[in-house]
Every structure is written in structure tokens, then in C-alpha cells.
Design an enzyme around this catalytic site. Structure first.
Site, PDB file in Angstrom:
ATOM      1  N   TYR A 188      -0.398  -0.533   7.269  1.00 14.69           N
ATOM      2  CA  TYR A 188       0.449  -1.109   6.255  1.00 14.69           C
ATOM      3  C   TYR A 188       0.233   0.091   5.092  1.00 14.69           C
ATOM      4  O   TYR A 188      -0.846   0.350   4.636  1.00 14.69           O
ATOM      5  CB  TYR A 188      -0.167  -2.428   5.602  1.00 14.69           C
ATOM      6  CG  TYR A 188       0.560  -3.032   4.300  1.00 14.69           C
ATOM      7  CD1 TYR A 188       1.882  -3.752   4.586  1.00 14.69           C
ATOM      8  CD2 TYR A 188       0.130  -3.043   3.299  1.00 14.69           C
ATOM      9  CE1 TYR A 188       2.563  -4.207   3.769  1.00 14.69           C
ATOM     10  CE2 TYR A 188       0.865  -3.356   2.268  1.00 14.69           C
ATOM     11  CZ  TYR A 188       1.856  -4.173   2.430  1.00 14.69           C
ATOM     12  OH  TYR A 188       2.757  -4.664   1.334  1.00 14.69           O
TER      13      TYR A 188
ATOM     14  N   ASP B 265      -2.657   8.108   4.048  1.00 13.02           N
ATOM     15  CA  ASP B 265      -2.727   6.860   3.007  1.00 13.02           C
ATOM     16  C   ASP B 265      -4.118   6.426   2.782  1.00 13.02           C
ATOM     17  O   ASP B 265      -4.345   5.640   3.366  1.00 13.02           O
ATOM     18  CB  ASP B 265      -1.667   5.902   3.497  1.00 13.02           C
ATOM     19  CG  ASP B 265      -1.505   4.666   2.606  1.00 13.02           C
ATOM     20  OD1 ASP B 265      -2.135   4.379   1.486  1.00 13.02           O
ATOM     21  OD2 ASP B 265      -0.680   3.598   3.255  1.00 13.02           O
TER      22      ASP B 265
ATOM     23  N   LYS C  81      -5.248   0.938  -5.745  1.00 13.36           N
ATOM     24  CA  LYS C  81      -6.448   0.209  -5.869  1.00 13.36           C
ATOM     25  C   LYS C  81      -7.344   0.937  -6.907  1.00 13.36           C
ATOM     26  O   LYS C  81      -7.378   0.937  -8.196  1.00 13.36           O
ATOM     27  CB  LYS C  81      -6.954  -0.018  -4.593  1.00 13.36           C
ATOM     28  CG  LYS C  81      -5.927  -0.802  -3.575  1.00 13.36           C
ATOM     29  CD  LYS C  81      -6.372  -1.264  -2.373  1.00 13.36           C
ATOM     30  CE  LYS C  81      -5.337  -1.716  -1.384  1.00 13.36           C
ATOM     31  NZ  LYS C  81      -4.947  -3.030  -1.693  1.00 13.36           N
TER      32      LYS C  81
HETATM   33  C1  LIG Z   1      -3.217   1.288   2.776  1.00 17.68           C
HETATM   34  C2  LIG Z   1      -2.372   0.655   1.855  1.00 17.68           C
HETATM   35  N1  LIG Z   1      -1.105   1.345   1.413  1.00 17.68           N
HETATM   36  C3  LIG Z   1      -0.395   1.022   0.579  1.00 17.68           C
HETATM   37  C4  LIG Z   1      -0.435  -0.382   0.226  1.00 17.68           C
HETATM   38  C5  LIG Z   1       0.403  -0.774  -1.130  1.00 17.68           C
HETATM   39  O1  LIG Z   1      -0.332  -0.930  -2.002  1.00 17.68           O
HETATM   40  P1  LIG Z   1       0.108  -1.968  -3.216  1.00 17.68           P
HETATM   41  O2  LIG Z   1       0.000  -3.303  -2.749  1.00 17.68           O
HETATM   42  O3  LIG Z   1      -0.640  -1.393  -4.543  1.00 17.68           O
HETATM   43  O4  LIG Z   1       1.903  -1.655  -3.296  1.00 17.68           O
HETATM   44  C6  LIG Z   1      -1.715  -0.998   0.451  1.00 17.68           C
HETATM   45  C7  LIG Z   1      -2.086  -2.388  -0.104  1.00 17.68           C
HETATM   46  O5  LIG Z   1      -2.817  -3.228   0.457  1.00 17.68           O
HETATM   47  C8  LIG Z   1      -2.851  -0.546   1.361  1.00 17.68           C
HETATM   48  O6  LIG Z   1      -3.805  -1.115   1.700  1.00 17.68           O
END
Ligand SMILES: Cc1ncc(COP(=O)(O)O)c(C=O)c1O
Length: 428
Positions: free
Chosen positions: A144, A239, A267
Site C-alpha cells: 500500500y 516507501d 507517520k
Molecule cells: C507504506 C505506506 N505508504 C503510504 C501510506 C500512506 O500514508 P498516509 O495514510 O499518510 O497518506 C501508508 C499508510 O499507511 C503506508 O503504510
């Protein structure tokens, strides 16, 4: 457990907020029952509006490495708010923050602050496309990367939990440029590259997947991806929205000793406020406006309150290098307790852990990718979640998520969790 006020609020919320929540998995849809409305968090505990207390392992889905409301972040925020909340002009704190990030994560030579993980990943992909002049990118099934259209194709997290890994509203045009590979399967990557020669701008990957539950990448798999990216002039994006400052001071890239070209954060980098960032090689980052022509912007990007909270969090990490050994100690203690509980009921469920991220899957085989993760029995997970909640232990209300251990979890918290787990497992 009295949840009268939470239930009342949820009924009201459902009339005016889609599904009653501002982000899907909060709704307990995958586990049954109504979500709890939280009024306060302190250390390892949260309190709902009916005054029930829980030891919790969500940590706002990752940011709270030090538990809820740590005094040093609270103090930084209180101090900063005296000066105002937003200027839309540069501040000294942004420079200090950028310096600190580049110091903690050596692959980052330049960094741009944004407001969420989604903004970070979509900006990183645009940057990779602008830099290479190519349009397609590879993502992995079950990973994700936020909710930008072209990521919502076989996506993990809430999208997977709610059975909508590929969302309506994503156009065919958008989907066409997203190529899907299998996690931990280098052949699937090679095949896509062979079929789309000189068309792939980027490979984006969670170097430890946390959004199909925790699934560690094989380091050799990551190394091969690095090599392929070098050979094919593809931008490698790690990511690290979840793993950044979580699995080690320098993220998963430090843990595995692999340097991506670009990295995305969210985060922990915001200390509990809405923050994201993306950064990496100077040669690439300098192509972003206004130094270059790849457009990226944000009214509240680098917001002083968000920077104050994030800077306090990262500074604490810098000044307390023992943070990660402490987390490892706590998480391995919990892991050991859970393994003993499983042994006592003769179950060999998969328990994946990397540092303070952990997922128990209700399947008795190794979980190494999306296909093996989805074999987990989500009905059993739902029962498990409810039994844990009844015992005052608040886990993520979805199978395909990580449990986060914080430095605030005490030995007593961990022992209570292991005991509750032993009881819950026996009732499944
Ligand atoms: C690995 C990863 N990338 C991107 C995101 C997206 O972040 P946000 O919810 O702050 O938009 C998340 C959210 O859980 C994530 O775990």
C-alpha cells in the site's frame, strides 16, 4: 464493557461522515461491532469516551514510536504554537528538519516536506517519471502506498481488508501505467521489465511490507531489485512511510544495507501530526520546482507545528540510539510469549516480526507475499480481535495490518497482553 457513548457517537457520525469514520479501517467493518471513540492517549494506553482503558498496539497506525503524547513532543508543540500556526513562508525549523533527516538517512541528500504519506509517494513517482522521461512503474501486490489512483491496484491495508484492493474510480488510463509484480519474487519483476523495455520509470516497494500484515522482504530480493534498477535506469523508491525511523534509525534501508534512489516517509516523521516527506539523490531532487520543472507544492507543507513535533521525535531518536535495542527487547519478549501461547494450543500460526512491527496470521504456513497472506483466516482473526479487546488489549481492527510496539509498552503491559492472548487463543 460499556460502550454506550461510542455507539451513540457512531450512529450520529454515520449520518454525516461516510461510514462514520474519516479513514476506512477505523470502522471495525472487518471485525464486526462498532468503532470506539477515543478521547485520550497516554504512553501505551488509550481511553475511550466511555472511560474504558486499553493497552494498544496501533499507535495511530505507526507514528507513536514513543507511545501516546510523549512529554517532549507535547512541550515542543506548546512552545511552537506561541509563534503562530502557519506562515506559508520558509522557517528555520524546516532547514533544521531537512538537515536532521539527511543526517539520519544517508541516502537522502535533499528532501521535500509534504502533509501525508500519500502525498510523499505520489510526488516521488511523479519525480521519477519526470527524471527518467518514462511513464510506467512497478508496484507489488499487497503493498500500500496511499490512495492516489494509480496505487489503488491490488493495494494492501484498508483496501485489501475491505475487499476493494482495486478501487472504482480508478481509470483504465491510470491503471495501465501501474505494473504489478509479486513480493519476494524477482522473476516476476524481470518478466515485467522484459515486456516493458525502456518504459519503466520506477519500482516502488515497502522494503518491509506492513500493509498485507508484516511481510519482510528477502534481502537478496531487494539487492537484485537494486541491481536491475541500476542496469535499466529505473528509479528505486523505498516507501518507508511505515518503516522509516521504525525498524531502525535509518529505516529498512539501513537494516538491509541497500540504498534506494528516492525514499518516502510519513507517520513517525510527523511525531503524530500530519506530515510526509520524500527525498533522495540530489541529482533527482533538484529537478523539482522551483529549482527544476517537476511541479510539486503544498499550502501547509513544512507547517511549523508539524515540523516542531517531527523534529522533536527525530531529535529524540538521534539522542537516544538505544531506542531500537529497547524496542527489539520489548518486541522479542512479546513474540516469545505469543509463540509459547501458540505452542500450548498446538498451533503453528505464522508470526512475522521485524523490530517493533509484528503480525500474527491465522494460517499454518510461511507468509511471504500477498498470496500467502490472504490465506489467513480472517473470521478467526475477527474473533481473536474481539476477545483481545474484551480483555483491554486494542489491536488493529484488521488482519492485514501491523501491530506496533512502542518504547512506552512496559513489561507489565506485555505480560498482560501475553496472558490475554493465551485466553483469547483458547476460545477461538
Ligand atoms: C507504506 C505506506 N505508504 C503510504 C501510506 C500512506 O500514508 P498516509 O495514510 O499518510 O497518506 C501508508 C499508510 O499507511 C503506508 O503504510
Amino acid at each position: 464493557m460499556n460502550t454506550e457513548k461510542s455507539n451513540r457517537l457512531f450512529n450520529e457520525a454515520k449520518k454525516i461522515i461516510p461510514g462514520g469514520v474519516n479513514s476506512p479501517v477505523r470502522a471495525f467493518k472487518a471485525v464486526g461491532g462498532n468503532p470506539l471513540f477515543i478521547k485520550k492517549g497516554e504512553g501505551s494506553k488509550i481511553y475511550d469516551v466511555d472511560d474504558n482503558e486499553y493497552i494498544e498496539y496501533i499507535g495511530s497506525w505507526g507514528p507513536h514510536l514513543f507511545g501516546h503524547n510523549p512529554p517532549f513532543i507535547k512541550e515542543a508543540l506548546l512552545k511552537e504554537i506561541e509563534n503562530g500556526t502557519s506562515f506559508g513562508a520558509p522557517t528555520e525549523l524546516e532547514v533544521k528538519m531537512a538537515k536532521l533527516i539527511t543526517e539520519l538517512v544517508p541516502s537522502i541528500e535533499m528532501v521535500r516536506m509534504v502533509n501525508s504519506g500519500t502525498e510523499a509517494t505520489m510526488s516521488a513517482v511523479r519525480t521519477a517519471r519526470g527524471y527518467t522521461g518514462k511513464e510506467k512503474f512497478i508496484k507489488f501486490e499487497g503493498c500500500y502506498h496511499g490512495h492516489a489512483d494509480y496505487f489503488l491496484i491490488k493495494a494492501g491495508s484498508g483496501a485489501l481488508t475491505l475487499g476493494i484492493p482495486t478501487s472504482p474510480g480508478v481509470t483504465k488510463g491510470n491503471a495501465a501505467d501501474t505494473l504489478l509484480a509479486d513480493y519476494n519474487d524477482i522473476e516476476s519483476v524481470k518478466e515485467l521489465i522484459a515486456k516493458n523495455k525502456n518504459e519503466i520509470a520506477a519500482i516502488i516497494i515497502e522494503p518491509v511490507a506492513g500493509n498485507m500484515g508484516v511481510v519482510p522482504a528477502n534481502p537478496e530480493f531487494l539487492r537484485e531489485i537494486r541491481n536491475i534498477c541500476d542496469e535499466e535506469r529505473i528509479v528505486l523508491i523505498f516507501d518507508e512511510v511505515m518503516t522509516g525511523f521504525r525498524v531502525s534509525k535509518g529505516g529498512a534501508q539501513e537494516l538491509y544495507g541497500i540504498k534506494p534512489d528516492l525514499t518516502t516517509f510519513g507517520k513517525i516523521i510527523g511525531g503524530g501530526l500530519p506530515v510526509g516527506a520524500f527525498g533522495g539523490r540530489k541529482e533527482i531532487m533538484e529537478m523539482i520546482a522551483p529549482s527544476g520543472s517537476i511541479y510539486q507544492a503544498g499550502t501547509l507543507s513544512g507547517n511549523p507545528l508539524a515540523m516542531a513535533a517531527g523534529y522533536a521525535a527525530l531529535n529524540y531518536i538521534k539522542d537516544h540510539p538505544d531506542t531500537y535495542s529497547l524496542l527489539e527487547e520489548k518486541a522479542s519478549y512479546l513474540e516469545k510469549g505469543i509463540k509459547e501461547n501458540l505452542k500450548s494450543i498446538n498451533k503453528n500460526y505464522a508470526l512475522n516480526r521485524v523490530g517493533s512491527m509484528m503480525t500474527l496470521f491465522f494460517v499454518e504456513e510461511e507468509v511471504r507475499d500477498y498470496k500467502t497472506a490472504v490465506k489467513s483466516n480472517t473470521v478467526t482473526f475477527g474473533k481473536y480481535f474481539s476477545e483481545m479487546l474484551k480483555r483491554g488489549i486494542y489491536l488493529a481492527p484488521a488482519q492485514f495490518e501491523a501491530a506496533f510496539i512502542s518504547t512506552a509498552h512496559s513489561n507489565e503491559d506485555l505480560d498482560r497482553t501475553i496472558k490475554a492472548q493465551s485466553e483469547a487463543l483458547r476460545l477461538l
